[in-house]
Design an enzyme around this catalytic site. Structure first.
Site, PDB file in Angstrom:
ATOM      1  N   ASP A 208     -10.264 -34.571  34.560  1.00 32.94           N
ATOM      2  CA  ASP A 208     -10.468 -33.957  35.870  1.00 32.94           C
ATOM      3  C   ASP A 208     -11.891 -33.431  36.058  1.00 32.94           C
ATOM      4  OD1 ASP A 208     -10.044 -31.940  33.947  1.00 32.94           O
ATOM      5  OD2 ASP A 208      -8.087 -31.412  34.732  1.00 32.94           O
TER       6      ASP A 208
ATOM      7  N   ASN B   6       0.753 -22.174  33.810  1.00 32.78           N
ATOM      8  CA  ASN B   6       1.910 -22.524  34.646  1.00 32.78           C
ATOM      9  C   ASN B   6       2.475 -23.894  34.278  1.00 32.78           C
ATOM     10  OD1 ASN B   6      -0.030 -24.239  35.563  1.00 32.78           O
ATOM     11  ND2 ASN B   6      -0.145 -23.433  37.646  1.00 32.78           N
TER      12      ASN B   6
ATOM     13  N   HIS C 190       0.685 -26.701  33.910  1.00 38.83           N
ATOM     14  CA  HIS C 190      -0.039 -27.879  34.431  1.00 38.83           C
ATOM     15  C   HIS C 190      -0.641 -28.700  33.288  1.00 38.83           C
ATOM     16  CE1 HIS C 190      -4.013 -25.442  35.092  1.00 38.83           C
ATOM     17  NE2 HIS C 190      -4.077 -26.076  33.943  1.00 38.83           N
TER      18      HIS C 190
ATOM     19  N   GLU D  76      -0.566 -29.477  39.153  1.00 43.72           N
ATOM     20  CA  GLU D  76       0.073 -28.177  39.230  1.00 43.72           C
ATOM     21  C   GLU D  76       1.592 -28.346  39.414  1.00 43.72           C
ATOM     22  OE1 GLU D  76      -1.668 -25.793  38.378  1.00 43.72           O
ATOM     23  OE2 GLU D  76      -3.582 -25.576  39.410  1.00 43.72           O
TER      24      GLU D  76
HETATM   25  C1  F6R Z   1      -8.782 -29.423  31.506  1.00 45.74           C
HETATM   26  C2  F6R Z   1      -7.437 -29.507  32.051  1.00 45.74           C
HETATM   27  C3  F6R Z   1      -6.500 -28.349  32.066  1.00 45.74           C
HETATM   28  C4  F6R Z   1      -6.580 -27.473  30.812  1.00 45.74           C
HETATM   29  C5  F6R Z   1      -5.625 -26.291  30.933  1.00 45.74           C
HETATM   30  C6  F6R Z   1      -5.711 -25.358  29.734  1.00 45.74           C
HETATM   31  O1  F6R Z   1      -9.443 -30.645  31.600  1.00 45.74           O
HETATM   32  O2  F6R Z   1      -7.107 -30.529  32.544  1.00 45.74           O
HETATM   33  O3  F6R Z   1      -5.189 -28.822  32.215  1.00 45.74           O
HETATM   34  O4  F6R Z   1      -6.251 -28.238  29.688  1.00 45.74           O
HETATM   35  O5  F6R Z   1      -5.925 -25.560  32.097  1.00 45.74           O
HETATM   36  O6  F6R Z   1      -6.963 -24.751  29.732  1.00 45.74           O
HETATM   37  P1  F6R Z   1      -7.452 -23.862  28.485  1.00 45.74           P
HETATM   38  O7  F6R Z   1      -7.601 -24.786  27.342  1.00 45.74           O
HETATM   39  O8  F6R Z   1      -8.748 -23.272  28.937  1.00 45.74           O
HETATM   40  O9  F6R Z   1      -6.372 -22.838  28.267  1.00 45.74           O
END
Ligand code: F6R
Length: 243
Positions: free
Chosen positions: A67, A136, A138, A143
């Protein structure tokens, strides 16, 4: 799903890097799906170490990031282009032409999403997709409520996601939209490596791994994928019954 628990974050990161290094060694043209965020930082540091000290060769590797924020160009330190340069791309011998991150600043975001899907297909699909998990549930920026068949598209980020990411990065503001691979795109990866660390992730890991399979917890859909390895540190695994 194979669940592996490590004593701490460094052990988990080293094991994740080893799994990626094996995949790189095994395949003539490995295609990796990559994540940003705080979770994989240790894994990238270990991959850089393996490159510098043990000759891990990225010259045949192609990568696709999950992303990118909309409206940020690659030189913006909040962008995931920047993150990947900082943590991996500028430290290893990966061909820049083969390191793909969605262009969040494209004038034609829908066209960019279609192009990204086409590039993944042309590369032969993703061999190993690395995922973190949001508070959450995701995965990527899919989401809760995302369509399980979704493809790469422009998504609106949950308020909680923007706030968590803003606070973690010590940033003033983050865009509310992103381009994200879809759940359908992620589920087509031949193998998935899900990473989570810290007690703050324990409850969402419990729901994702042992709760009902539902789009309300996007990571729970991984229970239906035939080849998922989940690596956790002890705190993240603390609400799982692994006996
Ligand atoms: C990042 C992504 C997100 C993160 C998720 C966890 O490219 O796609 O899904 O993997 O938000 O983020 P952290 O590792 O910062 O807790």
């Amino acid at each position: 799903m194979q669940v592996l628990v490590y004593s701490d974050y460094d052990e988990m990161s080293a094991a994740a890097a080893r799994m990626i290094a094996s995949k790189i060694g095994e395949l003539p043209k490995p295609v990796l799906g990559l994540a940003t965020g705080s979770t994989p930082i240790g894994m990238y540091a270990e991959l850089v170490r393996l490159h510098n000290e043990e000759g891990l060769d990225f010259s045949n590797v192609t990568t696709f990031n999950l992303d990118e924020y909309c409206g940020l160009d690659a030189e913006d330190p909040r962008s995931y282009h920047w993150f990947m340069k900082e943590h991996l791309f500028s430290h290893v011998n990966l061909d820049p032409e083969k390191a793909h991150v969605p262009a969040g600043n494209s004038a034609d975001p829908d066209g960019e999403c279609a192009r990204y899907e086409r590039l993944i297909k042309e590369a032969g699909g993703i061999d190993l997709q690395v995922l973190g998990i949001g508070m959450n549930g995701h995965i990527g920026f899919n989401e809760p409520g995302s369509d399980p068949n979704s493809r790469t598209r422009v998504v609106r980020l949950a308020e909680q996601t923007i706030e968590v990411n803003r606070a973690k990065g010590g940033l003033n503001a983050l865009p509310g939209y992103a381009i994200s691979m879809g759940i359908g795109t992620i589920m087509e990866a031949r193998q998935i490596l899900l990473l989570a660390n810290g007690a703050g992730k324990a409850e969402i890991i419990r729901r994702a791994l042992t709760g009902p399979v539902t789009p309300d917890v996007p990571a729970s859909l991984l229970q239906t994928h035939p080849n998922v390895v989940c690596m956790l540190d002890k705190p993240a695994a603390s609400l799982l019954d692994l006996s």
